[in-house]
Design a protein around this motif. Sequence first.
Motif: not given
Length: 467
Positions: A84-85, A385-392, A188-191, A108-110
């Motif tokens: 969430n940074g 952040t890319a996800n939040l930016a894309a939704r925006t 979370a960790r991801l690949h 960002m948390n969401a």
Amino acid sequence: MSSMTSGVVNGGVSFWFADDGLPAVRAPLEGDAVADVAIVGGGYTGLWTAYYLKKAIPFLRIIVLERKFCGYGASGRNGGWLYNGIAGRDRYARLHGHEAAVRLQRAMNATVDEVIRVAEAEGIDAGIHRGGVLEVARTPAQLARLKAFHEHELSFGEKDRELYGARETAERVRVADAVGSSWTPHGARLHPVRLVKGLAAAVEALGVTIHESTPVTEIRDKHAVTPYGTVRASYVLRCTEGFTAGLKGQRRTWLPMNSSMVVTEPLSEEQWETIGWAGRETLGDMAHAYMYAQRTPDGRIALGGRGVPYRFGSRTDNDGTTQAATVEALRALLVGFFPSLAGVRIEHAWSGVLGVPRDWCASVTLDRSSGLGWAGGYVGSGVATANLAARTLCDLVAMDSGQGGRTELTDLPWVGHKVRRWEPEPLRWLGVRGLYAAYRAADRREQSTYATGSSRLARVADKVAGR
């Protein structure tokens, strides 16, 4: 080069692609084309934008243009931190008020939940493990910064964050010399490559056209220009992050900051018992030249930090090849954190670039008159952040095209943010190289003197950076 780094695979884009396989490249653009939306860049930002736009407005004709293949840039080379940074939150608080920045932080948390939700809904196995984010302090000065950081995060509404002492930190992960840590569940960790591959497939299944091996050389009003033809579209969205400087007229828009990573051979169960880390938290520290790490889905440690932070003239590498000195420095950092791993081999090293605006603020913009939009400047925090930016961006396009109205996202303080350009060369190169030299010197001084406050060198560097 030491015996523990000899034979290391160096470059090849990233370990994540070596592990999951390079993709079969999609067909390039073949001549001029027309679309409703042209998206430049096939990384997280571009693909998420295409995904949400097609979900919201199914009749849109959307073309994604990618110069290599989806995930070739930061989306396929990052540390796999879904957290969430967000870059620039404190500046937005000063510009728009504290409550506006709190709304941005809550979004960002969401976003961490949203990425996990979509991955599950689309059947994307990205090796996601929600263990939160643990940031550790290893010196008195780092501990002072950690406590101040922890309180600062609480002031932006993160009430579920926890502060640990040395014993509680060791119960999570046994980092040498750790004197405290701060943990948030919003991570979370991801690949990274599994996520970007799955997202590209999901986007295509929705009817979006992706052209790879198609470099965009220029973006202008309602046009994306490539060597193979020009795409005309009502909206042209720039989602190029650290590669933005390669576009005509964008050399000084965002600085391509270099970050490097290494990954170990798989660790044995006995080695993991020595370290702990059963919660698989993403792991960072409070050094000025900070590190970031994760326990990978196949039982390795992937660890990153700044190598050569910037190349003269905003150049970027081709395949992620990393200097031997950087590989050795990252291995030394790994052993410093976990001395019991002194005999563990490094198997792969790579580098990539991230986008840094002059004020270090991520932002999203859509210009109604030209149809040009862009999102990025994540300064290393782009996986979520890319996800939040894309939704925006999606909501901004929907609102402008009459397919939607104002939303909570379109009212976030990073929308429409303007920032000055970076200085010309050689000032840009001298400034960034000097900046990180100061940060490293500050870290060395704090370790050798056991000072309880941040080095003056670091404070000066922060002011020079404009952070």
